[in-house]
Write a protein that holds these residues in place. Structure first.
Motif: not given
Ligand SMILES: Cc1ncc(COP(=O)(O)O)c(C=O)c1O
Length: 381
Positions: A280-287
């Protein structure tokens, strides 16, 4: 009882972490460009991660794979979406070595063959077959030795063709970027060759993505830069941001059967909660994009240092190859500038930070690196 002494350790006791910063028991702040060996993908104590795990812990932490665990399906769906391999199948386990064991075993079940091609300077783990395909005789115990593994020189396409022609090859296992081997990037043509030969000989292409995967290079799998799909991708490290979770994703051409693979702990509720928080973090914050941009910036800046022999890597998987006389750089970065980095032999500094590393932190490192390099050049009085 004392500990079995197998790790050369630094005398530092890290007791707290926030994002890319960690703190020791005396309150000293360190910049973490090592990520606990490429494990911390979304930063220490990431709030979404802490909340997800805490909430899950209050519900249920573990039950076995004999019951429905909807979180596993949620994780598989999210992983398919973020990685772009939506038609693959997920099998969950607990570590990188275990992921590779399962991948190699599954390949052999699939085509009934025994031989595995691995490459010089590879690292795939420390358990039985994973260590047998690792090119380091020092960590292969006599019991792990096998005739089933053929080591081919890295990126030698002719030797690869010959190995295929002379053996009944079950699978090829290859890192998209060799990590322990010193950040050696596989060329697209090499990976395309592996794909073509695996197709020709009905062998399984195993993409070890334990270190180079999970978005670190700016693409989800570093093998994606070659524009070909592997049959199995192995993953661990960044997958759980510190919670032990590993897995393989498997092409639809390989069919499952009950009992083929199995595990007690793999895919437990807490592991899935950790894995979901990471994705979720990778996806939502464009990591992945951040890893590509900050990584590109670091690589460009590092290539300007005349003292550096070579800078290799993609995104936030970077190797800085230094001449032998600069052997103290890593130690000075840690003890004088409080910056954690990784290493590879003989004298490569490995950067494996969290994917949300900021440009300001990259600059902090570049400044310290400049100071350390300049000091190494001053002859001691
Ligand atoms: C490319 C690669 N594969 C496999 C492994 C083994 O992973 P683990 O230590 O989780 O068993 C590692 C660990 O460093 C690795 O770098």
């Amino acid at each position: 009882m004392k500990l079995f002494d197998v790790y050369p350790i630094n005398p530092i006791n890290i007791v707290k972490g926030v994002g890319s910063l960690v703190y020791d028991d005396k309150g000293t702040e360190y910049l973490d460009l090592y990520g606990g060996h490429a494990v911390i993908s979304i930063g220490h104590t990431n709030p979404r991660y802490v909340k997800r795990l805490e909430n899950q812990l209050h519900q249920i932490g573990f039950y076995s794979n004999s019951i429905e665990i909807p979180l596993q399906k949620e994780l598989a769906e999210k992983l398919g979406k973020v990685s772009g391999k939506e038609d693959y199948q997920l099998f969950l386990c607990n570590s990188g070595a275990e992921a590779n064991e399962n991948a190699l075993k599954l390949a052999s079940f699939y085509n009934g063959k025994k031989k595995v091609i691995a490459f010089r300077n590879s690292f795939h783990g420390r358990t039985s077959l994973a260590v047998a395909v690792t090119d380091n005789p020092k960590i292969v115990a006599p019991v792990n030795e096998t005739d089933n593994v053929i080591f081919v020189p890295w990126q030698d396409e002719v030797a690869l063709e010959q190995a295929f022609a002379a053996n009944e090859v079950s699978s090829v296992i290859v890192e998209g970027i060799q990590g322990v081997g010193g950040i050696q990037v596989a060329s697209p043509s090499f990976l395309q060759k592996i794909r073509a030969l695996c197709d020709q000989y009905n062998a399984v292409f195993i993409a070890d993505s334990v270190q180079c995967g999970y978005g670190r290079t700016g693409k989800f799998f570093s093998h994606d830069f070659a524009g070909v799909n592997a049959d199995i991708y192995s993953m661990a490290k960044g997958m759980g941001n510190g919670f032990p979770v590993g897995g393989i994703i498997i092409s639809p051409k390989i069919q499952p059967a009950y009992g083929m693979l199995g595990t007690t702990f793999g895919g437990n509720h807490l592991a899935c909660a950790a894995g979901l928080a990471v994705l979720e973090e990778i996806e939502q914050n464009n990591l992945m994009q951040n890893a590509a941009e900050v990584g590109e910036y670091l690589i460009t800046e590092l290539r300007k240092f005349p003292q550096v022999k070579e800078v290799r890597g993609r995104g936030l998987m970077i190797g800085i190859d230094l001449p032998a006389e600069f052997s103290n750089v890593r130690k000075d970065l840690l003890f004088k500038h409080h910056i954690f980095t990784g290493e590879a032999k003989p004298n490569v500094i490995r950067l494996l930070p969290a994917l949300n590393l900021t440009k300001a932190h990259a600059d902090k490192f570049l400044k310290a690196f400049t100071t350390v390099l300049n000091q190494q050049l001053v002859p001691s009085l």
